[in-house]
Scaffold this motif. Structure first.
Motif, PDB file in Angstrom:
ATOM      1  N   ARG A   1      -4.642  -4.323  -1.534  1.00  0.00           N
ATOM      2  CA  ARG A   1      -4.049  -4.444  -0.198  1.00  0.00           C
ATOM      3  C   ARG A   1      -4.458  -5.703   0.539  1.00  0.00           C
ATOM      4  O   ARG A   1      -3.838  -6.077   1.527  1.00  0.00           O
ATOM      5  CB  ARG A   1      -4.418  -3.229   0.649  1.00  0.00           C
ATOM      6  CG  ARG A   1      -5.907  -3.081   0.913  1.00  0.00           C
ATOM      7  CD  ARG A   1      -6.195  -1.758   1.619  1.00  0.00           C
ATOM      8  NE  ARG A   1      -7.612  -1.566   1.889  1.00  0.00           N
ATOM      9  CZ  ARG A   1      -8.499  -1.120   1.022  1.00  0.00           C
ATOM     10  NH1 ARG A   1      -8.096  -0.831  -0.196  1.00  0.00           N
ATOM     11  NH2 ARG A   1      -9.759  -0.958   1.351  1.00  0.00           N
TER      12      ARG A   1
ATOM     13  N   ILE B   1      -2.704   0.180  -4.310  1.00  0.00           N
ATOM     14  CA  ILE B   1      -3.354   0.491  -3.033  1.00  0.00           C
ATOM     15  C   ILE B   1      -4.598  -0.380  -2.844  1.00  0.00           C
ATOM     16  O   ILE B   1      -4.847  -0.915  -1.757  1.00  0.00           O
ATOM     17  CB  ILE B   1      -3.749   1.982  -2.980  1.00  0.00           C
ATOM     18  CG1 ILE B   1      -2.501   2.858  -2.987  1.00  0.00           C
ATOM     19  CG2 ILE B   1      -4.594   2.276  -1.740  1.00  0.00           C
ATOM     20  CD1 ILE B   1      -2.790   4.345  -3.151  1.00  0.00           C
TER      21      ILE B   1
ATOM     22  N   LYS C   1       0.831  -1.204   0.000  1.00  0.00           N
ATOM     23  CA  LYS C   1       0.000   0.000   0.000  1.00  0.00           C
ATOM     24  C   LYS C   1       0.863   1.250   0.000  1.00  0.00           C
ATOM     25  O   LYS C   1       0.586   2.210  -0.724  1.00  0.00           O
ATOM     26  CB  LYS C   1      -0.931  -0.005   1.210  1.00  0.00           C
ATOM     27  CG  LYS C   1      -1.873   1.193   1.255  1.00  0.00           C
ATOM     28  CD  LYS C   1      -2.811   1.115   2.449  1.00  0.00           C
ATOM     29  CE  LYS C   1      -3.740   2.318   2.492  1.00  0.00           C
ATOM     30  NZ  LYS C   1      -4.662   2.261   3.653  1.00  0.00           N
TER      31      LYS C   1
END
Length: 212
Positions: A133, A130, A68
């Motif tokens: 994750r 992101i 992330k």
């Protein structure tokens, strides 16, 4: 086919990591050919190389806070550069890794600044990392971002292969180095491969004429 899909993100990650590292090394050691693989004078800019390096690591990692964090870094590099293109601002981020080199300015508006296609693609790649994750949960946005990145990169690669310089050498809109295009294409495909249950991979996995 599923086994191939499982390996694609890692293969894409390795290519992005190595390609980014080689390019940064070229700038650091004053070796232009390491940043301009096809020798046409359009080099992969350092910020694009750093994005490739970080995104490559992100694709190789399992879902974790580190992935992330890498995604946030890649997204910020791409988004900040895109903001510079759109607003005309100079945030001072373009020349950080130039090492004072006078070369590599062909098809750039500002020394060290990657083009619009690269900035857009890296912003999307960072956002996709992101969203990746968690293990086993891939949002539908990830393959969509991957497909978008692949299309942008494929357009430039086709331009290089066919000698249509408007598709890769127009500084304000299409400027992108050959290696940047190939790295982004691999990253885009790698992101698409993380979601075998969604389109477009789903149709490839199906036992149908379309899949064949």
């Amino acid at each position: 086919m599923r086994r191939v899909l499982e390996w694609l993100p890692s293969v894409a990650g390795c290519y992005a990591l190595v390609g980014g590292a080689v390019t940064i090394l070229g700038w650091a050691l004053d070796m232009p050919r390491l940043a301009d693989w096809d020798g046409d004078g359009i080099t992969m800019q350092p910020n694009a190389a750093l994005s490739a390096f970080l995104a490559g690591i992100g694709l190789l990692l399992k879902p974790s806070p580190m992935r992330k964090t890498l995604g946030v870094c890649v997204m910020l590099i791409g988004a900040a550069t895109l903001l510079e293109h759109v607003t005309g601002l100079d945030l001072g981020i373009d020349r950080v890794l130039l090492f004072g080199r006078p070369w590599g300015r062909l098809a750039t508006l500002v020394p060290g600044r990657m083009g619009v296609p690269g900035a857009t693609s890296w912003a999307l790649a960072g956002l996709a990392l992101i969203l990746l994750r968690r293990q086993g949960t891939v949002p539908t946005a990830v393959p969509a971002f991957g497909l978008t990145i692949s299309c942008i990169a494929a357009l430039s690669v086709i331009g290089y292969l066919l000698g249509v310089d408007n598709l890769y050498a127009w500084p304000r809109f299409t400027a992108i180095a050959f290696q940047t295009g190939t790295i982004l294409l691999s990253v885009g495909i790698g992101l698409v491969a993380t979601a075998p249950d969604f389109q477009p991979v789903q149709i490839l996995m199906g036992d149908s004429a379309g899949g064949a």
